[in-house]
Design a protein around this motif. Structure first.
Motif, PDB file in Angstrom:
ATOM      1  N   PHE A  82      -5.051 -10.788 -34.806  1.00 39.56           N
ATOM      2  CA  PHE A  82      -3.940 -10.608 -33.870  1.00 39.56           C
ATOM      3  C   PHE A  82      -2.632 -10.598 -34.663  1.00 39.56           C
ATOM      4  N   PRO A  83      -1.757  -9.626 -34.433  1.00 32.24           N
ATOM      5  CA  PRO A  83      -0.539  -9.486 -35.248  1.00 32.24           C
ATOM      6  C   PRO A  83       0.562 -10.463 -34.835  1.00 32.24           C
ATOM      7  N   LEU A  84       0.312 -11.746 -35.047  1.00 31.22           N
ATOM      8  CA  LEU A  84       1.224 -12.777 -34.560  1.00 31.22           C
ATOM      9  C   LEU A  84       2.599 -12.688 -35.200  1.00 31.22           C
ATOM     10  N   LYS A  85       2.654 -12.436 -36.516  1.00 33.84           N
ATOM     11  CA  LYS A  85       3.956 -12.369 -37.170  1.00 33.84           C
ATOM     12  C   LYS A  85       4.833 -11.294 -36.551  1.00 33.84           C
ATOM     13  N   GLU A  86       4.272 -10.117 -36.330  1.00 38.95           N
ATOM     14  CA  GLU A  86       5.049  -9.015 -35.753  1.00 38.95           C
ATOM     15  C   GLU A  86       5.485  -9.342 -34.318  1.00 38.95           C
ATOM     16  N   ILE A  87       4.605  -9.995 -33.573  1.00 39.46           N
ATOM     17  CA  ILE A  87       4.954 -10.394 -32.208  1.00 39.46           C
ATOM     18  C   ILE A  87       6.057 -11.454 -32.232  1.00 39.46           C
ATOM     19  N   ASN A  88       5.939 -12.428 -33.127  1.00 39.50           N
ATOM     20  CA  ASN A  88       6.988 -13.442 -33.272  1.00 39.50           C
ATOM     21  C   ASN A  88       8.311 -12.820 -33.700  1.00 39.50           C
ATOM     22  N   ASP A  89       8.251 -11.880 -34.627  1.00 37.34           N
ATOM     23  CA  ASP A  89       9.475 -11.216 -35.099  1.00 37.34           C
ATOM     24  C   ASP A  89      10.154 -10.430 -33.977  1.00 37.34           C
ATOM     25  N   VAL A  93      -3.208  -2.233 -24.021  1.00 38.00           N
ATOM     26  CA  VAL A  93      -2.713  -1.553 -25.223  1.00 38.00           C
ATOM     27  C   VAL A  93      -3.762  -0.682 -25.892  1.00 38.00           C
ATOM     28  N   ASN A  94      -5.049  -0.862 -25.542  1.00 40.04           N
ATOM     29  CA  ASN A  94      -6.116  -0.029 -26.084  1.00 40.04           C
ATOM     30  C   ASN A  94      -6.135  -0.066 -27.609  1.00 40.04           C
ATOM     31  N   GLY A  95      -6.119  -1.287 -28.151  1.00 37.66           N
ATOM     32  CA  GLY A  95      -6.147  -1.458 -29.602  1.00 37.66           C
ATOM     33  C   GLY A  95      -4.797  -1.903 -30.126  1.00 37.66           C
ATOM     34  N   ILE A  96      -4.589  -3.226 -30.225  1.00 33.76           N
ATOM     35  CA  ILE A  96      -3.234  -3.724 -30.513  1.00 33.76           C
ATOM     36  C   ILE A  96      -2.761  -3.368 -31.906  1.00 33.76           C
TER      37      ILE A  96
END
Length: 257
Positions: free
Chosen positions: A42-49, A8-11
């Motif tokens: 790490f954007p866990l909330k956005e990934i979970n959503d 992703v070159n910068g998540i």
């Protein structure tokens, strides 16, 4: 089952692109590289959503790897490549998903050649070979997946004559890739497209994407026990053309277990 890899070159910088692709492609398992974010960012909330659970090993500014799963439980095995406890670079994470070993890797670039970065790459490859040999000996269904930073063959790069002394194309690293295949690992994309030009990376410079002046760096290697289940696969090269996209494109396979 759809399994994919995406550098992703910068998540965080490219999170909208990642989320758009996840919604469009709907992979079951995704391996990410080059997060360029510390563990806590790490954007866990956005990934979970978006419908995914995740394990990850972040690193400030550079490196970083993650494994996402849509519906299946992730059991973490290890988050460092065995063999060197002093190596603190976040380049490897391994998990079990649906009785498969998923080995997500971001292999060192190695440039400039020659030099200490190339030596580190060769040492990393030695340790990687030891781990993959163990997986073969244990007869496990396993996937080696990620940004290998290896151009396997001349047909995998635009104008290969320009790359002879680049760490991505050096004979030493290509030899290791061939050794993996000789041990029984299956290059899924090359198996599906034996005669096609396939690229997964296009530089930001010189309109490389527009000219299709690319490189094949991102690979999905299957252990012999999964080869028969390989149904289809490809590169979502159109994603590279999206605004603020990574210089890599997602690579995926469809696997019937």
């Amino acid at each position: 089952m759809k399994i994919a890899t995406y550098n992703v070159n910068g998540i965080n910088a490219r999170l909208p692109v990642l989320l758009q692709w996840l919604k469009e492609a709907v992979p079951d398992i995704v391996c990410l590289q080059e997060l360029k974010a510390p563990q806590e960012r790490f954007p866990l909330k956005e990934i979970n959503d978006a419908g995914y659970q995740a394990i990850w090993n972040g690193q400030k500014s550079w490196n970083g790897v993650a494994i996402l799963s849509k519906d299946l439980e992730i059991t973490e095995v290890q988050r460092a490549l065995p063999g060197n406890t002093e190596d603190l670079q976040s380049r490897y994470i391994e998990a079990i998903i649906d009785e498969m070993v998923i080995c997500c890797l971001y292999l060192p670039n190695g440039n400039p050649y020659p030099g200490p970065k190339f030596d580190y790459k060769l040492d990393w490859l030695k340790r990687f070979k030891r781990r993959t040999n163990k997986l073969i000996k244990m007869e496990l269904p396993a996937v080696l997946i990620g940004d290998f930073n290896i151009i396997p063959e001349p047909r995998d790069v635009y104008k290969p004559e320009r790359w002879e002394n680049d760490a991505l194309f050096r004979t030493e690293v290509r030899k290791v890739y061939r050794e993996l295949l000789n041990k029984g690992w299956v290059d899924s994309i090359r198996t599906l497209y034996p005669d096609d030009t396939v690229y997964t990376f296009w530089d930001y410079l010189y309109k490389a994407y527009d000219r299709n002046a690319g490189i094949r760096l991102d690979h999905i290697l299957l252990s012999p026990y999964l080869h028969s289940g390989l149904q289809s696969g490809g590169v979502d090269s159109h994603v590279r053309g999206w605004t603020k996209s990574s210089d890599h494109a997602p690579v995926w396979i469809q696997l019937e277990k």
